[in-house]
Design an enzyme around this catalytic site. Structure first.
Site, PDB file in Angstrom:
ATOM      1  N   CYS A 100       0.790  -1.230   0.000  1.00 58.10           N
ATOM      2  CA  CYS A 100       0.000   0.000   0.000  1.00 58.10           C
ATOM      3  C   CYS A 100       0.818   1.274   0.000  1.00 58.10           C
ATOM      4  CB  CYS A 100      -0.910   0.017   1.232  1.00 58.10           C
ATOM      5  SG  CYS A 100       0.004   0.055   2.800  1.00 58.10           S
ATOM      6  N   GLU A 138      -7.141  -6.009  -0.904  1.00 56.66           N
ATOM      7  CA  GLU A 138      -7.177  -4.946   0.110  1.00 56.66           C
ATOM      8  C   GLU A 138      -6.062  -3.946  -0.132  1.00 56.66           C
ATOM      9  OE1 GLU A 138      -5.428  -3.816   4.290  1.00 56.66           O
ATOM     10  OE2 GLU A 138      -4.589  -4.985   2.626  1.00 56.66           O
ATOM     11  N   ARG A 182      -9.095   2.045  11.546  1.00 54.88           N
ATOM     12  CA  ARG A 182      -8.304   1.620  10.384  1.00 54.88           C
ATOM     13  C   ARG A 182      -9.212   1.486   9.170  1.00 54.88           C
ATOM     14  NH1 ARG A 182      -3.381  -1.173  10.481  1.00 54.88           N
ATOM     15  NH2 ARG A 182      -2.778  -2.191   8.531  1.00 54.88           N
ATOM     16  N   ARG A 184      -9.677   0.765   5.275  1.00 58.79           N
ATOM     17  CA  ARG A 184      -9.025   0.091   4.160  1.00 58.79           C
ATOM     18  C   ARG A 184     -10.055  -0.134   3.055  1.00 58.79           C
ATOM     19  NH1 ARG A 184      -5.174   1.615   6.295  1.00 58.79           N
ATOM     20  NH2 ARG A 184      -3.205   0.551   6.765  1.00 58.79           N
TER      21      ARG A 184
END
Length: 463
Positions: A100, A138, A182, A184
């Site tokens: 990421c 993801e 978090r 995502r």
């Protein structure tokens, strides 16, 4: 031995994963496997891993210690995804968290121009060649933001053109039972020939509001009833137009940020901790408020020369700045000017970047790079805005009633089961966990996918 290994992984919650050793409900491949966050969730739902791809040797060792040691000894280590093409087997699901950093604010925001960003192209190639029935991918939320719209749209288009119904949504770990803020993005694809693929829906948030003390060892588990305030009481005339999800305009924050380069309701500066006069505090506040102005330099924060400070504080004397340098609050940069010694947010002050209260609903996003994040070990229930920071310093900070987040705490906050074997190096373990996917989020996404019965069996009856 095989059954016991799987059983403790899932806390004995179901026999599905144990039965999967003999009668798997579906198969999957674990790309960018890391230490196995996707795998834990998919095995709990009855999946059998046919192979995993990872290049970090320390992560591979942790992965093998947990998943390969007692079972699946013939499972294929697929190596670098850049070298992967047609797999030597058919597979139902391809899953993975593509690196990421290229899309993250913490990275360089280079997207597909970064070699790591180009791993998306390898992922799309592997999916296209192998045509799994479905995939679950993801990445960071930043991938979906306007500055990356063109690249994100091209990724979605390529996955769609590979013969898939593609859907995506940003999900937060907190909504699935973890005390971590978090966000995502998850991308799910279902092959177009799979009946009902269009009906896939992402899971909705669970009806639960966890607390940080449920996940962190060695802290007070006493809940605190928070008082509500009129926003002007907390912010005066400068009520912020927007706040983070866990920062409300009508209540006190559940954390304290240690920083000389930011300001806020619960920001603690070095001049709050070191004996300073009101005049010295005033000088520091003026530097703080002006250091980001572009007249002093192109960066997001620059040293201010004496003449610049003199223009801001007309009666300023050099001796006043010298005293702040002696106290190690300021430092002088030759030919540039004065700046704070503690000039990096991630470094905090004295090795402390942020302290959360144990009754907080969520900690900030855990990262691979990490910051010095701590949790108060004692209950702190002051509800007086004027005394809030003062009492925190007196009752929590100075007596050191706080502890650093450990690797095991991070594992719980990512949804890893208690018996999971972590890397024996705490720093490496934290890095691996910061890169991991929150297990419960994957579990609920995969569960929503499997109830469509895309594999033509009775898997949905096992929930």
């Amino acid at each position: 031995m095989q059954a016991k290994q799987i059983e403790w992984f899932h806390g004995g919650r179901s026999l599905t994963a144990i039965n999967a050793i003999f009668r798997p409900q579906f198969t999957f491949v674990d790309l960018f496997a890391g230490i196995g966050g996707f795998r834990i969730a998919l095995e709990e739902l009855g999946g059998k891993c046919l192979g995993y791809s990872e290049i970090d040797r320390t992560s591979i060792q942790v992965y093998r210690d947990n998943f390969i040691r007692y079972s699946n000894l013939d499972e294929k280590e697929l190596g670098d995804i850049q070298l992967l093409n047609k797999l030597p087997f058919d597979v139902d699901i391809i899953a993975g968290g593509v690196p990421c950093q290229p899309w993250s604010i913490a990275g360089k925001l280079r997207g597909l121009n970064d070699p790591r960003g180009q791993l998306w192209l390898d992922t799309i190639r592997v999916i296209t060649l192998n045509q799994p029935k479905a995939f679950i991918l993801e990445n960071v939320r930043g991938l979906t933001e306007p500055r990356h719209k063109e690249q994100f749209d091209s990724i979605l288009a390529a996955l769609s053109e590979a013969n898939y119904v593609v859907k995506w949504r940003v999900l937060n770990a907190f909504d699935f039972g973890l005390s971590q803020d978090r966000d995502r993005v998850f991308i799910v694809g279902i092959r177009r020939d799979i009946k009902g693929g269009q009906n896939f829906q992402f899971p909705e948030p669970l009806n639960r509001r966890p607390k940080l003390f449920e996940f962190v060892e060695g802290v007070s588990k006493k809940p605190v009833v928070k008082k509500k305030f009129s926003p002007p009481v907390l912010f005066g005339d400068n009520i912020p137009p927007s706040r983070g999800r866990f920062q409300k305009t009508d209540e006190l924050n559940d954390f304290f940020l240690f920083s000389d380069v930011r300001n806020g309701q619960t920001t603690i500066h070095s001049w709050d901790l070191i004996a300073t006069s009101d005049r010295e505090k005033q000088i520091c506040d003026i530097i703080l408020k002006n250091r980001r102005k572009k007249i002093y330099g192109p960066k997001d924060g620059n040293p201010i020369p004496f003449d610049g400070l003199k223009a801001l504080i007309s009666d300023l004397e050099m001796a006043e700045l010298d005293r702040l340098v002696e106290k190690r609050i300021l430092r002088f940069i030759e030919n540039r000017g004065y700046e704070f010694v503690n000039s990096k947010i991630s470094s905090g002050i004295g090795g402390v970047a942020k302290i959360y209260l144990a009754h907080a609903e969520a900690i900030g996003t855990l990262t691979a790079t990490g910051t010095k994040v701590f949790v108060a070990t004692k209950t702190f229930d002051c509800q007086n805005p004027e005394r809030y920071k003062i009492e925190f310093i007196e009752k929590i900070y100075r007596p050191k009633h706080y502890k650093e987040i450990t690797a095991r705490d991070m594992a719980r906050l990512q949804g890893f089961p208690e018996p999971f074997i972590l890397d024996n190096n705490p720093s490496r373990a934290k890095k691996q966990l910061g890169n991991a996917v929150p297990v419960p989020v994957v579990y609920h996404i995969a569960r929503s996918l499997l109830v469509l019965n895309p594999f033509g069996n009775e898997v949905q009856n096992s929930f």
